[in-house]
Design a protein around this motif. Structure first.
Motif, PDB file in Angstrom:
ATOM      1  N   LEU B  41       0.820  -1.217   0.000  1.00 14.62           N
ATOM      2  CA  LEU B  41       0.000   0.000   0.000  1.00 14.62           C
ATOM      3  C   LEU B  41       0.850   1.262   0.000  1.00 14.62           C
ATOM      4  CD1 LEU B  41      -2.954  -1.004   2.314  1.00 14.62           C
ATOM      5  CD2 LEU B  41      -2.961  -0.723  -0.165  1.00 14.62           C
ATOM      6  N   ALA B  42       2.149   1.111   0.285  1.00 13.64           N
ATOM      7  CA  ALA B  42       3.007   2.291   0.255  1.00 13.64           C
ATOM      8  C   ALA B  42       3.326   2.706  -1.173  1.00 13.64           C
ATOM      9  CB  ALA B  42       4.299   2.019   1.017  1.00 13.64           C
ATOM     10  N   THR B  43       3.229   1.755  -2.130  1.00 10.81           N
ATOM     11  CA  THR B  43       3.473   2.141  -3.518  1.00 10.81           C
ATOM     12  C   THR B  43       2.225   2.830  -4.051  1.00 10.81           C
ATOM     13  OG1 THR B  43       2.617   0.037  -4.298  1.00 10.81           O
ATOM     14  CG2 THR B  43       4.972   0.174  -3.952  1.00 10.81           C
ATOM     15  N   TRP B  44       2.415   3.838  -4.891  1.00  7.10           N
ATOM     16  CA  TRP B  44       1.225   4.543  -5.386  1.00  7.10           C
ATOM     17  C   TRP B  44       0.404   3.640  -6.282  1.00  7.10           C
ATOM     18  CZ3 TRP B  44       0.286   5.307 -10.557  1.00  7.10           C
ATOM     19  CH2 TRP B  44       1.359   5.183 -11.435  1.00  7.10           C
ATOM     20  N   MET B  45       1.086   2.701  -6.958  1.00  8.56           N
ATOM     21  CA  MET B  45       0.340   1.790  -7.828  1.00  8.56           C
ATOM     22  C   MET B  45      -0.574   0.877  -7.007  1.00  8.56           C
ATOM     23  SD  MET B  45       2.694   0.442 -10.860  1.00  8.56           S
ATOM     24  CE  MET B  45       3.000   1.404 -12.314  1.00  8.56           C
ATOM     25  N   GLY B  46      -0.022   0.374  -5.902  1.00  9.26           N
ATOM     26  CA  GLY B  46      -0.822  -0.491  -5.043  1.00  9.26           C
ATOM     27  C   GLY B  46      -2.037   0.238  -4.516  1.00  9.26           C
ATOM     28  N   ILE B 232      -2.450 -11.724 -10.906  1.00  8.54           N
ATOM     29  CA  ILE B 232      -3.256 -10.499 -10.942  1.00  8.54           C
ATOM     30  C   ILE B 232      -3.241  -9.908 -12.353  1.00  8.54           C
ATOM     31  CG2 ILE B 232      -3.596  -8.241  -9.902  1.00  8.54           C
ATOM     32  CD1 ILE B 232      -3.798 -10.131  -7.752  1.00  8.54           C
ATOM     33  N   LEU B 233      -2.071  -9.942 -12.984  1.00  5.66           N
ATOM     34  CA  LEU B 233      -1.993  -9.432 -14.357  1.00  5.66           C
ATOM     35  C   LEU B 233      -2.826 -10.298 -15.295  1.00  5.66           C
ATOM     36  CD1 LEU B 233       1.792  -8.528 -14.548  1.00  5.66           C
ATOM     37  CD2 LEU B 233      -0.122  -6.960 -14.381  1.00  5.66           C
ATOM     38  N   THR B 234      -2.863 -11.601 -14.997  1.00  3.32           N
ATOM     39  CA  THR B 234      -3.648 -12.505 -15.843  1.00  3.32           C
ATOM     40  C   THR B 234      -5.143 -12.205 -15.746  1.00  3.32           C
ATOM     41  OG1 THR B 234      -1.980 -14.158 -15.400  1.00  3.32           O
ATOM     42  CG2 THR B 234      -3.974 -14.913 -16.465  1.00  3.32           C
ATOM     43  N   ILE B 296      -2.143  -3.219  -9.433  1.00  5.67           N
ATOM     44  CA  ILE B 296      -1.975  -4.138  -8.307  1.00  5.67           C
ATOM     45  C   ILE B 296      -0.900  -5.176  -8.627  1.00  5.67           C
ATOM     46  CG2 ILE B 296      -3.096  -5.907  -6.899  1.00  5.67           C
ATOM     47  CD1 ILE B 296      -5.646  -4.364  -7.072  1.00  5.67           C
ATOM     48  N   GLY B 297      -0.958  -5.687  -9.868  1.00  6.92           N
ATOM     49  CA  GLY B 297       0.023  -6.696 -10.277  1.00  6.92           C
ATOM     50  C   GLY B 297       1.445  -6.167 -10.209  1.00  6.92           C
ATOM     51  N   TYR B 298       1.647  -4.965 -10.750  1.00  3.80           N
ATOM     52  CA  TYR B 298       2.986  -4.372 -10.736  1.00  3.80           C
ATOM     53  C   TYR B 298       3.459  -4.109  -9.319  1.00  3.80           C
ATOM     54  CZ  TYR B 298       3.658  -3.597 -15.725  1.00  3.80           C
ATOM     55  OH  TYR B 298       3.866  -3.769 -17.063  1.00  3.80           O
ATOM     56  N   ALA B 299       2.540  -3.570  -8.495  1.00  3.92           N
ATOM     57  CA  ALA B 299       2.917  -3.259  -7.119  1.00  3.92           C
ATOM     58  C   ALA B 299       3.291  -4.537  -6.372  1.00  3.92           C
ATOM     59  CB  ALA B 299       1.776  -2.533  -6.412  1.00  3.92           C
ATOM     60  N   MET B 300       2.509  -5.597  -6.587  1.00  2.00           N
ATOM     61  CA  MET B 300       2.788  -6.902  -5.989  1.00  2.00           C
ATOM     62  C   MET B 300       4.170  -7.384  -6.409  1.00  2.00           C
ATOM     63  SD  MET B 300       0.614  -8.895  -4.358  1.00  2.00           S
ATOM     64  CE  MET B 300      -0.967  -8.648  -3.647  1.00  2.00           C
ATOM     65  N   ASP B 301       4.425  -7.263  -7.711  1.00  2.00           N
ATOM     66  CA  ASP B 301       5.682  -7.718  -8.268  1.00  2.00           C
ATOM     67  C   ASP B 301       6.839  -6.993  -7.591  1.00  2.00           C
ATOM     68  OD1 ASP B 301       6.925  -9.429  -9.944  1.00  2.00           O
ATOM     69  OD2 ASP B 301       6.996  -8.051 -11.639  1.00  2.00           O
ATOM     70  N   GLU B 302       6.654  -5.688  -7.411  1.00  4.08           N
ATOM     71  CA  GLU B 302       7.707  -4.882  -6.813  1.00  4.08           C
ATOM     72  C   GLU B 302       7.946  -5.285  -5.363  1.00  4.08           C
ATOM     73  OE1 GLU B 302       7.732  -0.260  -6.895  1.00  4.08           O
ATOM     74  OE2 GLU B 302       7.597  -1.093  -8.900  1.00  4.08           O
ATOM     75  N   VAL B 303       6.856  -5.576  -4.657  1.00  6.16           N
ATOM     76  CA  VAL B 303       6.978  -5.904  -3.239  1.00  6.16           C
ATOM     77  C   VAL B 303       7.503  -7.330  -3.043  1.00  6.16           C
ATOM     78  CG1 VAL B 303       5.683  -6.259  -1.121  1.00  6.16           C
ATOM     79  CG2 VAL B 303       5.198  -4.289  -2.550  1.00  6.16           C
ATOM     80  N   LEU B 304       6.949  -8.267  -3.824  1.00  4.94           N
ATOM     81  CA  LEU B 304       7.300  -9.671  -3.618  1.00  4.94           C
ATOM     82  C   LEU B 304       8.606 -10.061  -4.289  1.00  4.94           C
ATOM     83  CD1 LEU B 304       3.834 -11.385  -4.089  1.00  4.94           C
ATOM     84  CD2 LEU B 304       5.015 -10.939  -1.958  1.00  4.94           C
ATOM     85  N   ASN B 305       8.905  -9.424  -5.408  1.00  4.24           N
ATOM     86  CA  ASN B 305      10.111  -9.799  -6.146  1.00  4.24           C
ATOM     87  C   ASN B 305      10.996  -8.587  -6.367  1.00  4.24           C
ATOM     88  OD1 ASN B 305       8.734 -12.345  -6.628  1.00  4.24           O
ATOM     89  ND2 ASN B 305       7.567 -11.204  -8.135  1.00  4.24           N
ATOM     90  N   PRO B 306      11.513  -8.023  -5.276  1.00  7.24           N
ATOM     91  CA  PRO B 306      12.199  -6.736  -5.392  1.00  7.24           C
ATOM     92  C   PRO B 306      13.395  -6.772  -6.327  1.00  7.24           C
ATOM     93  CG  PRO B 306      12.572  -7.715  -3.251  1.00  7.24           C
ATOM     94  CD  PRO B 306      11.560  -8.548  -3.923  1.00  7.24           C
ATOM     95  N   LYS B 307      14.045  -7.926  -6.425  1.00  5.62           N
ATOM     96  CA  LYS B 307      15.275  -7.926  -7.211  1.00  5.62           C
ATOM     97  C   LYS B 307      15.056  -8.253  -8.673  1.00  5.62           C
ATOM     98  CE  LYS B 307      18.165  -8.997  -3.342  1.00  5.62           C
ATOM     99  NZ  LYS B 307      18.664 -10.135  -2.581  1.00  5.62           N
ATOM    100  N   LEU B 308      13.815  -8.628  -8.979  1.00  2.00           N
ATOM    101  CA  LEU B 308      13.570  -9.011 -10.367  1.00  2.00           C
ATOM    102  C   LEU B 308      13.304  -7.782 -11.205  1.00  2.00           C
ATOM    103  CD1 LEU B 308      11.295 -12.099 -10.013  1.00  2.00           C
ATOM    104  CD2 LEU B 308      13.632 -12.009 -10.815  1.00  2.00           C
TER     105      LEU B 308
END
Lengths: 326, 311
Positions: B41-46, B232-234, B296-308
């Motif tokens: 929720l801290a990301t603006w996208m989320g 989520i992207l799917t 939501i998908g992008y924000a999730m990706d950023e949070v869950l897979n920070p290094k990817l």
């Protein structure tokens, strides 16, 4: 490097196998679905008994499945693609000119998508966090998930419904033969292409812009960029000689992967603007349950994407010596 | 809603708390869900994505409760422009487009989530199998996967939908689901390939763990964060696919969806003759729902897979 030939060979083999498998799927799809092909054909509203008989003969439906399977491959490779029920002529004759119009549309839009996407992505990455970046990424995200057909309709509302500026249908003024080409006819074709092209480019450019931006932002943090700046090179030189060259690599792959999506977009655009390319004929074939047409379109669509991916792979191997065989 | 959330959070707790590698990678401790949600929720996208989707859920639920019209009730006021009585105008049979759009939300969300579930299950199973086995089986699966990646999705769906014949909600969901698994399979396979070389898998093998145990306890949990963002992207892609199919007249015939409203609008050339709201508003709904899920998908990706690197 000697391994380039190996890579080339392996990639080509994979592409060929993929095409064979696409054909197998194509064969299976039209046979495993409820109702056998003969029954399906009886359902079609337009096919005459003679055509049905000829197609049944061609598909060898009286033979056993393995025989049919072999025959199907043989027919496909020898260019015998069946006879359209609706148009009552060989599929390839119906689609011959349609394919060239679609290729024209896909070709021009792909080039535009590539050029515009790279330029905007570069601008966005260079001015990261500033106004241009925010505007470009904002628009990019907004258009990224936009349904192509809806955007086409919106353009139609604006330019055809309200401003009455552009023609809404066809690839050129109807009733006029394309050849011999004159300047007037070219202009006419151009005007008819504006809306379909705009739809395709705006719809697909967003993905390339976002990718180029992110890719470039990544590259700009690499050590060799710092080195380049430290050597006293100007920003322009660094961008041109160091950054964009490397940031371009993922774009090539993505654009090839996107061919499938661009093709999907082309189909929708053609339907809405009655642009008589492959997509228009596809919808026509569905409405008339014209199975030989559908089968051929399925085949040609898959082959197009496989070839696009193969080309991208090869370009990538040439551009980036680090790419290894996988 | 509550059950779904608890199911997800329960799943996450279990996955993260018993998985030192993952917890380490995320720099999170055992009780990580709260932190993940905070980060998300801290990301603006989320934030904006969640807001958009919540708004649409309210739109869908509110449709049944508050709207005065019946979505299928025809009237003599056909193809009317926007007014206070009809916020989005009326359609060719005098039905209120706003009411139809609101009711269409439910169908779109159902299609999105169920088709996503089918794609995810197929993609994960195929990806796990192919990545874990390796060798010729991997080669075979990947070639088949290539086929699904190469065939233009729209053409494949069109062909399946038109040959299948029956066009109810269920069959359309299945069509969308079985055409969408290939990207997931690729992602999962790549992740499995890198995980199965890690030491904790070697160790598990060394102490005699079975294949099934290794896949379930060691490999699958490390794949989940990847597929979660992808899922989520799917959903977004599935909703887009449905609307495109419906617009081409190949969508479900037994429910009203946004794509179908647009198809009807196009058939009555609303783009040229108006009412424009008939076209603009349902389309905007599609755009915003997709935008919401993409965020939501992008924000999730950023949070869950920070290094990817983001795709």
């Amino acid at each position: 490097m000697a391994s380039f030939r190996m890579v080339l060979f392996k990639r080509c083999m994979n592409a060929f196998i993929t095409i064979l498998l696409i054909m197998a799927l194509n064969f299976a799809l039209f046979r495993i679905m409820p109702g056998n092909p003969a029954e399906l054909m009886q359902r079609t509203p337009y096919a005459s008994d003679y055509l049905i008989w000829r197609n049944i003969e061609r598909m060898g439906l009286n033979d056993s499945l393995p025989v049919q399977f072999v025959e199907y491959y043989k027919d496909t490779f020898t260019g015998d693609w069946g006879i359209s029920y609706f148009w009552e002529t060989p599929v390839i004759e119906v689609l011959g000119s349609a394919i060239s119009w679609t290729i024209l549309l896909v070709g021009i839009s792909t080039i535009l998508i590539f050029v515009i996407g790279m330029a905007l992505g570069k601008l966005s990455a260079q001015r990261r966090g500033k106004a241009p970046d925010i505007v470009i990424t904002g628009f990019g995200l907004f258009f990224y998930g936009m349904p192509v057909f809806w955007f086409a309709l919106v353009l139609m509302v604006i330019f055809v419904g309200n401003l009455h500026l552009l023609p809404s249908a066809g690839y050129m003024e109807s009733g006029v033969p394309v050849f011999p080409l004159t300047v007037d006819k070219l202009a006419d074709i151009g005007v008819h292409m504006i809306l379909p092209l705009t739809t395709l480019v705006v719809g697909s450019v967003a993905g390339v812009v976002l990718l180029m931006r992110n890719s470039l932002v990544d590259v700009l943090t690499e050590d060799y960029i710092v080195t380049a700046y430290a050597k006293g090179l100007s920003e322009r030189q660094v961008m041109k000689k160091h950054a964009s060259l490397n940031a371009r690599l993922p774009i090539v792959t993505t654009l090839a992967m996107d061919t499938a999506f661009i093709l999907g977009g082309v189909f929708q655009v053609e339907v809405i603007f009655t642009y008589k390319g492959i997509g228009w004929y596809t919808i026509n074939a569905i409405e008339n349950q014209d199975y030989p047409m559908l089968q051929f379109i399925f085949f040609i669509g898959g082959v197009a994407v496989v070839i696009a991916n193969l080309l991208a792979d090869l370009v990538l191997v040439r551009l980036d010596p680090r790419v290894k065989i996988t | 809603m509550g059950r779904f959330e608890r199911w997800i959070s329960g799943g996450f707790r279990r996955l993260f708390s018993f998985n030192p590698v993952l917890a380490d990678r995320l720099a999170l401790s055992g009780k990580s869900l709260g932190k993940i949600i905070d980060l998300f929720l801290a990301t603006w996208m989320g934030k904006s994505g969640t807001m958009i989707i919540v708004a649409f859920l309210a739109f869908a639920l509110g449709a049944d409760l508050f709207l005065p019209y019946d979505p299928s009730e025809s009237s003599s006021e056909i193809l009317e422009d926007v007014s206070w009585d009809h916020w989005f105008g009326t359609d060719q049979r005098g039905r209120d487009v706003f009411t139809r759009t609101a009711h269409g939300t439910t169908a779109s969300l159902i299609i999105g989530f169920v088709a996503m579930a089918i794609s995810m299950i197929l993609g994960t199973v195929v990806g796990l199998a192919s990545g874990y086995w390796g060798g010729w089986r991997d080669e075979v699966i990947m070639r088949v996967n290539d086929v699904f990646l190469s065939i233009p999705w729209l053409v494949l769906m069109i062909v399946i939908a038109s040959i299948w014949g029956s066009r109810d909600l269920f069959s359309i969901i299945v069509v969308i689901g079985i055409t969408g698994w290939s990207t997931t399979a690729r992602i999962v396979r790549a992740q499995v390939l890198s995980i199965k070389e890690r030491q904790f898998v070697e160790r598990a093998k060394a102490i005699g763990s079975g294949e099934w145990h290794i896949i379930r306890k060691h490999i699958f949990p490390n794949v989940v964060p990847l597929i979660f963002a992808n899922a989520i992207l799917t959903v977004a892609i599935a909703i887009l696919s449905e609307s495109t199919l419906s617009f081409l007249g190949l969508g479900p015939q037994d429910v009203d969806t946004w794509g179908r409203i647009l198809d009807e609008a196009n058939n009555y050339s609303a783009a040229i003759a108006g009412p424009y709201a008939f076209i603009i508003m349902p389309g905007l709904c599609i755009v915003f729902v997709i935008l919401g899920f993409t965020f939501i998908g992008y924000a999730m990706d950023e949070v869950l897979n920070p290094k990817l690197r983001r795709r």
